[in-house]
Write an enzyme that holds these catalytic residues in place. Structure first.
Site, PDB file in Angstrom:
ATOM      1  N   GLU A 136       9.851   1.816  10.618  1.00 13.14           N
ATOM      2  CA  GLU A 136      10.725   2.828  10.490  1.00 13.14           C
ATOM      3  C   GLU A 136      10.192   4.139  10.705  1.00 13.14           C
ATOM      4  O   GLU A 136       9.113   4.376   9.846  1.00 13.14           O
ATOM      5  CB  GLU A 136      11.723   2.592   9.167  1.00 13.14           C
ATOM      6  N   PRO A 192      -6.936   4.312   7.277  1.00 12.97           N
ATOM      7  CA  PRO A 192      -8.263   3.512   7.995  1.00 12.97           C
ATOM      8  C   PRO A 192      -8.655   2.466   7.009  1.00 12.97           C
ATOM      9  O   PRO A 192      -9.292   1.240   7.347  1.00 12.97           O
ATOM     10  CB  PRO A 192      -9.227   4.748   8.021  1.00 12.97           C
ATOM     11  N   CYS A 219      13.281  11.295   7.470  1.00 22.60           N
ATOM     12  CA  CYS A 219      13.242  11.194   8.942  1.00 22.60           C
ATOM     13  C   CYS A 219      14.530  11.198   9.634  1.00 22.60           C
ATOM     14  O   CYS A 219      14.461  11.567  10.804  1.00 22.60           O
ATOM     15  CB  CYS A 219      12.452   9.870   8.932  1.00 22.60           C
ATOM     16  N   GLU A 255       8.984  16.918  15.755  1.00 23.19           N
ATOM     17  CA  GLU A 255       9.589  16.606  14.424  1.00 23.19           C
ATOM     18  C   GLU A 255       8.921  17.500  13.323  1.00 23.19           C
ATOM     19  O   GLU A 255       7.411  17.323  13.293  1.00 23.19           O
ATOM     20  CB  GLU A 255       9.378  14.997  13.882  1.00 23.19           C
ATOM     21  N   VAL A 277      -7.372   0.615   4.105  1.00 20.21           N
ATOM     22  CA  VAL A 277      -6.368  -0.347   3.694  1.00 20.21           C
ATOM     23  C   VAL A 277      -5.245  -0.631   4.698  1.00 20.21           C
ATOM     24  O   VAL A 277      -5.031  -1.863   5.095  1.00 20.21           O
ATOM     25  CB  VAL A 277      -5.805   0.077   2.260  1.00 20.21           C
ATOM     26  N   LYS A 325       1.060  -1.393  -0.063  1.00 22.60           N
ATOM     27  CA  LYS A 325       0.046  -0.117   0.052  1.00 22.60           C
ATOM     28  C   LYS A 325       0.905   1.228   0.005  1.00 22.60           C
ATOM     29  O   LYS A 325       1.518   1.707   1.001  1.00 22.60           O
ATOM     30  CB  LYS A 325      -0.842  -0.036   1.150  1.00 22.60           C
ATOM     31  N   GLY A 354      -5.103   3.007  -1.377  1.00 24.89           N
ATOM     32  CA  GLY A 354      -5.849   3.473  -0.308  1.00 24.89           C
ATOM     33  C   GLY A 354      -5.343   4.248   1.026  1.00 24.89           C
ATOM     34  O   GLY A 354      -4.136   4.776   0.848  1.00 24.89           O
ATOM     35  N   ASP A 355      -5.954   4.460   1.996  1.00 24.39           N
ATOM     36  CA  ASP A 355      -5.736   5.215   2.961  1.00 24.39           C
ATOM     37  C   ASP A 355      -5.496   4.304   4.354  1.00 24.39           C
ATOM     38  O   ASP A 355      -5.617   2.951   4.154  1.00 24.39           O
ATOM     39  CB  ASP A 355      -6.654   6.533   3.279  1.00 24.39           C
TER      40      ASP A 355
END
Length: 474
Positions: A246, A205, A280, A379, A207, A171, A202-203
């Site tokens: 990660e 919630p 990150c 962050e 997927v 995804k 998908g998003d």
């Protein structure tokens, strides 16, 4: 605008179970450039079942068969690498040179590395007495990948998982899905067996949650925010699957008093501003000796103001950040830095001069930042640097470690032995000394709330393998 409304499941492009669409926005123009379908639990179930069926045979393929398959994927990826770069620029705003030479290139790098590792990887040990220790593919893997380095994060999961014989469902981020669609086309053209690789847009919630909680998924690998990582782990817990994550970071860059301050600060600014600060492991906390703060301010100001921001299809250093959500978050944190009394060296709120549309952020540098200030703790994920003074080496190490994160840390020193000594004290998964470049064989991952497990090189293989002991073998 183009439509990409199908999912890749069981070796074919198929319609979603229930039509639901989302526009993909070009962050440089704020205009829609594509439309994708958003999947649901029913689509996930179809893909997982396909991966389960494929695992029975693919897990038993030979080392050479998997090398041949990875080489075919690599050849097809190289053929479409420029297309991948253009897609990344369009979907998340990476400047053209960065998209071509780093973002898209990382797909090549991870595939090539997986091939090299696979050629000599020991899946079995010599028997310990009468017991054989072997490593076998874990099963069906769910990959939930982010928008900031989209092809890199797909490649560093897909390549080692394929190499060891796993099957998978991907995804990609719904914010930047075009690179994931290209990966699916590449896998199809390279002849990956049906069901081995599946892709659903998908998003979280719709997927992401369905994938991480599915009983047919044996392992979920997630890259993204720490907040979302908590949800993935919570969803995965009832089925006791392996969870690899990660997550976020707030990496410290310790510039020791024997370093060339001007050069070290300029290099630190360049490293954080790369990819518009959307990495990150960006060194967002720069720790400098208090007595040399004025030098650091001057060097940071010159470095940041020398950067160009604008249309990412042109010759610029920084493109936009990925979305209005990210832009608004970054703006609020810049305002918070000013409100809490940090010295604004350059940049600030609003778009750079001359840009009236697009999610562009001024390269921003704060100095004299209190280590407890919001901008020193949270962050930001944008082109915002906090310069924090320290009075002793021990204090610098303590400040660097005083964070819930532990993805990366940086040390600059004129004495490599001193840099090594400091590095040993830092609680981070990767420590970069004196501006060292990336090492594709070095494990990538974090301590603390930056995640668990490791990606890249031979360490990535272990994430996708189970260890079996066969007693009485010899």
């Amino acid at each position: 605008m183009t439509d990409h409304l199908k999912f890749y499941i069981d070796g074919a492009w198929v319609d979603p179970v229930a039509p639901r669409t989302l526009d993909v926005i070009n962050p440089a123009t704020e205009q829609p450039i594509a439309r994708i379908s958003l999947g649901a639990a029913e689509d996930v179930d179809r893909a997982v079942q396909a991966a389960q069926r494929a695992f029975a045979s693919f897990s038993r393929t030979s080392r050479q068969e998997r090398i041949d398959l990875l080489e075919a994927i690599l050849a097809e990826y190289v053929r479409r690498q420029d297309e991948m770069a253009r897609a990344i620029t369009a979907e998340m705003g990476a400047p053209a040179a960065l998209a071509r030479n780093a973002q898209a290139y990382m797909g090549v790098a991870h595939l090539s590395t997986a091939i090299a590792v696979l050629k000599d990887y020991a899946f079995e040990e010599a028997p310990r007495g009468a017991t054989l220790i072997s490593r076998e593919p874990i099963g069906v893997c769910a990959f939930i990948t982010p928008w900031n380095w989209p092809s890199n994060q797909i490649g560093c999961k897909v390549a080692p998982a394929l190499a060891v014989g796993c099957t998978m469902v991907l995804k990609p981020s719904e914010v930047a899905p075009l690179s994931g669609l290209l990966w699916a086309e590449i896998m199809d053209a390279a002849g990956v067996p049906a069901g081995v690789f599946n892709m659903i847009n998908g998003d979280g919630p719709g997927v992401g949650a369905a994938l991480s909680s599915h009983s047919g998924v044996d392992m979920v690998s997630f890259t993204g925010s720490t907040r979302a990582g908590v949800e993935v782990a919570r969803n995965a817990a009832p089925t006791i699957k392996r969870v690899h994550q990660e997550l976020g970071g707030k990496s410290a860059n310790i510039i020791l008093d024997d370093a060339d301050i001007t050069a070290a600060v300029a290099a630190g600014v360049a490293r954080i501003m790369n990819n518009s600060g959307q990495s990150c492991n960006a060194p967002t906390r720069m720790l400098v000796p208090r007595a040399r703060m004025d030098e650091a301010k001057a060097a940071a100001k010159a470095a940041a103001e020398g950067l160009t921001v604008g249309d990412p299809t042109g010759d610029v250093t920084l493109g936009p950040v990925v979305s209005d959500v990210q832009w608004n978050k970054i703006q609020s944190l810049i305002a918070k830095g000013i409100e809490e009394g940090a010295t604004l060296v350059t940049g600030g709120v609003g778009r750079p001069e001359g840009l009236t549309a697009g999610y562009f952020v001024k390269p921003t540098v704060f100095a004299d930042v209190d280590p407890d200030a919001t901008i020193a703790r949270e962050e930001i994920f944008g082109p915002v640097l906090s310069i924090i003074p320290y009075d002793s080496e021990d204090e610098a190490v303590a400040m660097a470690n005083d964070t819930v994160y532990g993805l990366a840390a940086y040390v600059q020193s004129g004495d490599i032995d001193r840099a090594r000594k400091v590095a040993r004290q830092l609680r981070a998964g990767q420590v970069i000394l004196n501006g060292a470049g990336p090492d594709l064989m070095a494990p990538f991952g974090g301590f603390k709330q930056s995640g668990n497990g490791r990606e890249w090189g031979d360490h990535a293989f272990a994430e996708f393998l189970e260890v079996k002991a066969t007693l009485g073998y010899a």
